[in-house]
Motif scaffolding. Structure first.
Motif, PDB file in Angstrom:
ATOM      1  N   MET A  18     109.069  38.374 141.001  1.00  0.00           N
ATOM      2  CA  MET A  18     109.445  38.188 142.422  1.00  0.00           C
ATOM      3  C   MET A  18     109.149  39.451 143.194  1.00  0.00           C
ATOM      4  SD  MET A  18     113.036  36.294 143.080  1.00  0.00           S
ATOM      5  CE  MET A  18     112.923  35.941 144.822  1.00  0.00           C
ATOM      6  N   GLY A  19     108.617  39.304 144.400  1.00  0.00           N
ATOM      7  CA  GLY A  19     108.350  40.469 145.237  1.00  0.00           C
ATOM      8  C   GLY A  19     109.565  40.845 146.068  1.00  0.00           C
ATOM      9  N   HIS A  20     109.812  42.148 146.155  1.00  0.00           N
ATOM     10  CA  HIS A  20     110.875  42.693 147.021  1.00  0.00           C
ATOM     11  C   HIS A  20     110.195  43.623 148.004  1.00  0.00           C
ATOM     12  CE1 HIS A  20     113.731  45.834 148.194  1.00  0.00           C
ATOM     13  NE2 HIS A  20     114.740  45.067 147.810  1.00  0.00           N
ATOM     14  N   PHE A  21     110.370  43.343 149.299  1.00  0.00           N
ATOM     15  CA  PHE A  21     109.665  44.097 150.337  1.00  0.00           C
ATOM     16  C   PHE A  21     110.679  44.667 151.327  1.00  0.00           C
ATOM     17  CE2 PHE A  21     107.070  40.540 148.815  1.00  0.00           C
ATOM     18  CZ  PHE A  21     105.995  41.247 148.279  1.00  0.00           C
ATOM     19  N   ASN A  22     110.546  45.943 151.620  1.00  0.00           N
ATOM     20  CA  ASN A  22     111.500  46.574 152.546  1.00  0.00           C
ATOM     21  C   ASN A  22     111.133  46.323 153.998  1.00  0.00           C
ATOM     22  OD1 ASN A  22     111.775  48.130 149.915  1.00  0.00           O
ATOM     23  ND2 ASN A  22     113.531  48.852 151.092  1.00  0.00           N
ATOM     24  N   ALA A  23     112.164  46.252 154.836  1.00  0.00           N
ATOM     25  CA  ALA A  23     111.944  46.003 156.268  1.00  0.00           C
ATOM     26  C   ALA A  23     113.060  46.638 157.082  1.00  0.00           C
ATOM     27  CB  ALA A  23     111.921  44.504 156.535  1.00  0.00           C
ATOM     28  N   SER A  24     112.718  47.017 158.300  1.00  0.00           N
ATOM     29  CA  SER A  24     113.753  47.533 159.202  1.00  0.00           C
ATOM     30  C   SER A  24     113.569  47.020 160.623  1.00  0.00           C
ATOM     31  CB  SER A  24     113.743  49.064 159.203  1.00  0.00           C
ATOM     32  OG  SER A  24     112.477  49.540 159.591  1.00  0.00           O
ATOM     33  N   GLU A  25     112.539  46.191 160.840  1.00  0.00           N
ATOM     34  CA  GLU A  25     112.276  45.639 162.172  1.00  0.00           C
ATOM     35  C   GLU A  25     112.186  44.121 162.015  1.00  0.00           C
ATOM     36  OE1 GLU A  25     112.174  47.823 164.571  1.00  0.00           O
ATOM     37  OE2 GLU A  25     112.004  49.573 163.278  1.00  0.00           O
ATOM     38  N   ALA A 177     113.307  53.319 134.998  1.00  0.00           N
ATOM     39  CA  ALA A 177     112.302  54.371 135.223  1.00  0.00           C
ATOM     40  C   ALA A 177     111.427  54.437 133.983  1.00  0.00           C
ATOM     41  CB  ALA A 177     112.992  55.706 135.460  1.00  0.00           C
ATOM     42  N   ALA A 178     110.111  54.290 134.172  1.00  0.00           N
ATOM     43  CA  ALA A 178     109.168  54.335 133.042  1.00  0.00           C
ATOM     44  C   ALA A 178     107.812  54.824 133.542  1.00  0.00           C
ATOM     45  CB  ALA A 178     109.061  52.957 132.396  1.00  0.00           C
ATOM     46  N   GLY A 179     107.832  55.950 134.247  1.00  0.00           N
ATOM     47  CA  GLY A 179     106.572  56.503 134.767  1.00  0.00           C
ATOM     48  C   GLY A 179     106.358  56.200 136.248  1.00  0.00           C
ATOM     49  N   ASN A 180     107.186  55.343 136.824  1.00  0.00           N
ATOM     50  CA  ASN A 180     107.075  54.996 138.252  1.00  0.00           C
ATOM     51  C   ASN A 180     107.720  56.085 139.124  1.00  0.00           C
ATOM     52  OD1 ASN A 180     109.272  53.980 136.726  1.00  0.00           O
ATOM     53  ND2 ASN A 180     109.878  52.540 138.299  1.00  0.00           N
ATOM     54  N   ILE A 181     107.151  56.332 140.297  1.00  0.00           N
ATOM     55  CA  ILE A 181     107.772  57.261 141.260  1.00  0.00           C
ATOM     56  C   ILE A 181     107.725  56.637 142.648  1.00  0.00           C
ATOM     57  CG2 ILE A 181     107.362  59.505 140.155  1.00  0.00           C
ATOM     58  CD1 ILE A 181     104.977  59.607 142.358  1.00  0.00           C
ATOM     59  N   HIS A 182     108.783  56.867 143.415  1.00  0.00           N
ATOM     60  CA  HIS A 182     108.803  56.340 144.785  1.00  0.00           C
ATOM     61  C   HIS A 182     107.708  57.003 145.606  1.00  0.00           C
ATOM     62  CE1 HIS A 182     113.142  54.840 144.374  1.00  0.00           C
ATOM     63  NE2 HIS A 182     112.412  53.804 144.705  1.00  0.00           N
ATOM     64  N   GLY A 183     107.067  56.209 146.453  1.00  0.00           N
ATOM     65  CA  GLY A 183     106.062  56.746 147.368  1.00  0.00           C
ATOM     66  C   GLY A 183     104.695  56.864 146.718  1.00  0.00           C
ATOM     67  N   ILE A 184     103.769  57.406 147.509  1.00  0.00           N
ATOM     68  CA  ILE A 184     102.406  57.606 147.017  1.00  0.00           C
ATOM     69  C   ILE A 184     102.184  59.110 146.943  1.00  0.00           C
ATOM     70  CG2 ILE A 184      99.963  57.276 147.575  1.00  0.00           C
ATOM     71  CD1 ILE A 184     100.813  54.633 148.973  1.00  0.00           C
ATOM     72  N   SER A 185     101.790  59.596 145.771  1.00  0.00           N
ATOM     73  CA  SER A 185     101.566  61.038 145.614  1.00  0.00           C
ATOM     74  C   SER A 185     100.111  61.270 145.197  1.00  0.00           C
ATOM     75  CB  SER A 185     102.520  61.614 144.570  1.00  0.00           C
ATOM     76  OG  SER A 185     102.127  61.183 143.293  1.00  0.00           O
ATOM     77  N   LEU A 186      99.750  62.497 144.911  1.00  0.00           N
ATOM     78  CA  LEU A 186      98.361  62.786 144.555  1.00  0.00           C
ATOM     79  C   LEU A 186      97.989  62.271 143.164  1.00  0.00           C
ATOM     80  CD1 LEU A 186      97.882  66.345 146.115  1.00  0.00           C
ATOM     81  CD2 LEU A 186      97.206  64.120 147.045  1.00  0.00           C
ATOM     82  N   ILE A 239     103.981  49.175 152.672  1.00  0.00           N
ATOM     83  CA  ILE A 239     104.354  48.450 153.895  1.00  0.00           C
ATOM     84  C   ILE A 239     104.461  49.417 155.068  1.00  0.00           C
ATOM     85  CG2 ILE A 239     106.330  47.290 155.010  1.00  0.00           C
ATOM     86  CD1 ILE A 239     106.849  45.902 152.334  1.00  0.00           C
ATOM     87  N   ARG A 240     105.171  50.527 154.835  1.00  0.00           N
ATOM     88  CA  ARG A 240     105.354  51.515 155.914  1.00  0.00           C
ATOM     89  C   ARG A 240     104.009  52.044 156.408  1.00  0.00           C
ATOM     90  NH1 ARG A 240     110.646  55.068 153.903  1.00  0.00           N
ATOM     91  NH2 ARG A 240     112.150  53.435 154.367  1.00  0.00           N
ATOM     92  N   VAL A 241     103.132  52.349 155.465  1.00  0.00           N
ATOM     93  CA  VAL A 241     101.837  52.933 155.823  1.00  0.00           C
ATOM     94  C   VAL A 241     100.983  51.907 156.577  1.00  0.00           C
ATOM     95  CG1 VAL A 241      99.674  53.845 154.866  1.00  0.00           C
ATOM     96  CG2 VAL A 241     101.866  54.619 153.943  1.00  0.00           C
ATOM     97  N   ALA A 242     100.883  50.696 156.053  1.00  0.00           N
ATOM     98  CA  ALA A 242     100.038  49.671 156.689  1.00  0.00           C
ATOM     99  C   ALA A 242     100.536  49.363 158.094  1.00  0.00           C
ATOM    100  CB  ALA A 242     100.038  48.400 155.835  1.00  0.00           C
ATOM    101  N   TYR A 243     101.833  49.212 158.231  1.00  0.00           N
ATOM    102  CA  TYR A 243     102.434  48.853 159.520  1.00  0.00           C
ATOM    103  C   TYR A 243     102.226  49.970 160.543  1.00  0.00           C
ATOM    104  CZ  TYR A 243     106.105  47.218 162.727  1.00  0.00           C
ATOM    105  OH  TYR A 243     106.806  46.782 163.828  1.00  0.00           O
TER     106      TYR A 243
END
Ligand code: G3H
Ligand code: ZN
Length: 288
Positions: A18-25, A177-186, A239-243
């Motif tokens: 299932m997809g979970h997508f954040n929103a504030s608008e 947690a298994a190697g995942n990190i929040h956000g996009i990094s280098l 989502i934040r970046v695309a929007y």
């Protein structure tokens, strides 16, 4: 309409997520729901503490209600990464379907006790409220981070501890947690698929495993994570970046435009396309 627990169980049994997508608008809410409707998918909309403060908890619940009525699809509302028992209780009182109590930064015992308290509070209100706990250390933030973020194996969720945590707290979902990190990094994150399998093998089957921080993870790794037992995947930074990029672009094209529903229409379309792409990747289309 099936409840969240039933759909997550089905996702696990059928090998999708299932997809979970954040929103504030509200237009982001609409983009998520329209995308889900168009591909025949259930969806979870998440509001972090900051996002919930912006949109309002009661308002978020009212939006979910209105979108359910208008589109007649299973769309659920989750309070994402609520980091105190008090904040989680506020979301329960407001009418959220799902509560993510994230006490992963606390010592293990405090995490267990606080999560148990939220589970008990939720069950007393409505047994269908789905509660997610978190174990392990997730680095990063939901934004573009122009740095390398090193993940250590010590951050990973320990399978034995996950089993104990699930047994003591009575949660419905577990964020790992298994190697995942929040956000996009280098660095492109490198998921430890064997660790996910090991957690899946020890945690009771009625507890769904959740992969947070999925922005920036390669599609093949997402597919492998689902195969290893992930039934719920969180996306925010993408989502934040695309929007925001679409909004910036529109305002650049016509700087004199001052009608919000005109300059934000493109951002909603861009977001819709992104959500549909993610739902396809998660194998969640035609699952209603
Ligand atoms: O809870 C939200 C997600 O874990 C978002 O992570 O910003 O890396 O997509 P992300
Ligand atoms: Zn997260």
């Amino acid at each position: 309409m099936d409840n969240l627990k039933t759909i997550l169980g089905r996702a696990r049994a059928e090998g999708w997520s299932m997809g979970h997508f954040n929103a504030s608008e509200s237009d982001q809410f609409r983009a998520i729901v329209e995308a889900a409707k168009e591909v025949g998918s259930p969806a979870i909309i998440g509001t972090s503490e900051g996002e919930a403060k912006h949109v309002g908890r009661l308002e978020a619940v009212a939006l979910r209600e209105a979108f359910r009525r208008e589109f007649n699809i299973p769309v659920f509302l989750n309070c994402d990464h609520h980091k105190s028992v008090a904040a989680a209780k506020e979301a329960i009182d407001a009418g959220y379907d799902s509560i993510h109590i994230d006490l992963s930064a606390e010592p293990y015992e405090a995490n267990v006790m606080g999560t148990m308290e939220v589970v008990a509070y939720a069950r007393a209100k409505d047994t269908l409220i789905n509660v997610e706990g978190e174990l392990g250390y997730l680095r990063g933030e939901s934004k573009i981070q122009n740095e390398k973020i090193k993940v250590s194996k010590k951050d990973y969720t320990d399978p034995e501890q996950a089993k104990d945590f699930a047994a003591h707290t009575g949660i419905d979902r577990l964020a790992i947690a298994a190697g995942n990190i929040h956000g996009i990094s280098l660095d492109e994150p490198d998921l430890d698929i064997d660790r996910i399998k090991a957690i899946r093998a020890l945690v009771p089957q009625n507890v769904a495993l959740v992969l947070h921080a999925a922005s920036g993870i390669h599609d093949n790794q997402i597919r492998a994570a689902i195969e290893a037992g992930i039934a719920n995947i969180h996306i925010n930074t993408d989502i934040r970046v695309a929007y925001t990029e679409a909004l910036r672009n529109e305002l650049k094209i016509d700087p004199a435009e001052t009608t919000p529903y005109k300059f934000d229409a493109k951002a909603r379309e861009v977001l819709k396309d992104l959500i549909k792409q993610k739902l396809r990747l998660f194998g969640s289309v035609n699952r209603i």
